[in-house]
Design an enzyme around this catalytic site. Structure first.
Site, mmCIF file in Angstrom:
data_model
loop_
_atom_site.group_PDB
_atom_site.id
_atom_site.type_symbol
_atom_site.label_atom_id
_atom_site.label_comp_id
_atom_site.label_asym_id
_atom_site.label_seq_id
_atom_site.Cartn_x
_atom_site.Cartn_y
_atom_site.Cartn_z
ATOM 1 C CG ASP A 73 -82.232 73.599 -33.861
ATOM 2 O OD1 ASP A 73 -83.401 73.257 -33.280
ATOM 3 O OD2 ASP A 73 -82.385 73.467 -34.972
ATOM 4 C CG LEU A 188 -77.511 70.508 -45.630
ATOM 5 C CD1 LEU A 188 -76.707 69.465 -46.091
ATOM 6 C CD2 LEU A 188 -78.427 70.899 -44.784
#
Length: 289
Positions: A73, A188
């Site tokens: 990522d 998150l």
């Protein structure tokens, strides 16, 4: 037309994929280009047959029809940073650890690229954030813009506004403004909600707020958000998808949706819920393992 590929490190899986991509591209009369960063990781024989491109000058590569991020990522976010508003479709090939953004495996990518070259693919559009200073955009982010402190002791005091309307004063270790894509990242980890990528919203998530009643706030992605950091004895940092820039006290920071979208190539019918079940183990009962 050309296919560009970028990676920050190369492993046997990545090298095998690159060789297969070159062979496949030749069949469809496509040219494969590699980033200067990737070229430094390859042996001389492969580098000599593949032209290089500079990530910082993507606007000069006018014949690019696809750019591939090979890695995790982090590599995907770096590629996005340089891609900016060039409107070149982006494909993430997963060879990293987590793979929220780079979902396609090597096998899926090879099969998918055959379909891509035949025009059989779909594009998923993702919003980005634009960080403004003095009415000029200074950075773009796919995941988040975060105000963070340099030291480990003092809290930040941040006055926050939405469309000119005062929200509150956050006293916290920092503040995260996340896109739906970034809702499964830094936000998150600070107890922010998971937001679907097509929800047309942004999330403001405080980092360790002094007042526990200050919870993450979901706002429309049409909102203009502004922040002023007050009463802190040291400079603070703004983190844009992990890249940091220093800012001065009392400087107003404006964050809003960027005027362009990221176009991500999709080959499969994998949904965000498939990813959550696989990566975050949703529904897994550890007692039955």
């Amino acid at each position: 037309m050309s296919i560009a590929i970028h990676s920050r490190k190369i492993c046997p899986v990545g090298l095998d994929f690159l060789k297969q991509l070159v062979t496949l591209a030749e069949l469809y009369q496509k040219r494969v280009m590699i980033s200067s960063t990737l070229a430094e990781l390859l042996d001389a024989s492969m580098v000599s047959q593949l032209p290089r491109f500079d990530l910082t000058q993507l606007n000069l590569q006018l014949d690019l029809e696809l750019i591939i991020s090979l890695g995790g990522d982090g590599t995907f976010l770096e590629t996005t940073h340089y891609l900016k508003d060039h409107a070149i479709p982006l494909l993430g090939i997963h060879t990293g650890n987590l793979g929220f953004l780079t979902r396609a495996t090597q096998a899926e990518a090879i099969a998918g690229l055959v379909a891509f070259f035949k025009g059989d693919y779909s594009l998923e559009e993702r919003i980005l954030l634009a960080l403004y200073g003095s009415d000029v955009p200074i950075a773009f982010a796919l995941n988040e813009v975060a105000l963070v402190k340099r030291d480990k002791v003092n809290l930040l005091t941040i006055d926050s506004y939405i469309d000119g309307q005062f929200i509150t004063t956050y006293r916290a270790d920092g503040l995260i403004i996340a896109t739906p894509t970034g809702s499964t990242a830094y936000s998150l980890s600070c107890s922010g909600p998971i937001v679907l990528t097509n929800s047309n919203s942004l999330v403001i998530t405080p980092i360790n707020p002094h007042n526990l009643a200050l919870r993450p706030l979901v706002v429309a992605d049409t909102a203009l958000l502004s922040f002023v950091v007050k009463r802190h004895n040291k400079d603070i940092l703004v983190a844009i998808d992990g890249r940091t820039i220093p800012i001065a006290m009392q400087e107003e920071l404006v964050v809003k949706k960027a005027p362009f979208l990221l176009k991500v190539v999709q080959f499969s019918d994998t949904t965000i819920f498939d990813v959550l079940r696989e990566k975050l183990y949703w529904g897994l009962d550890a007692r039955k393992q």
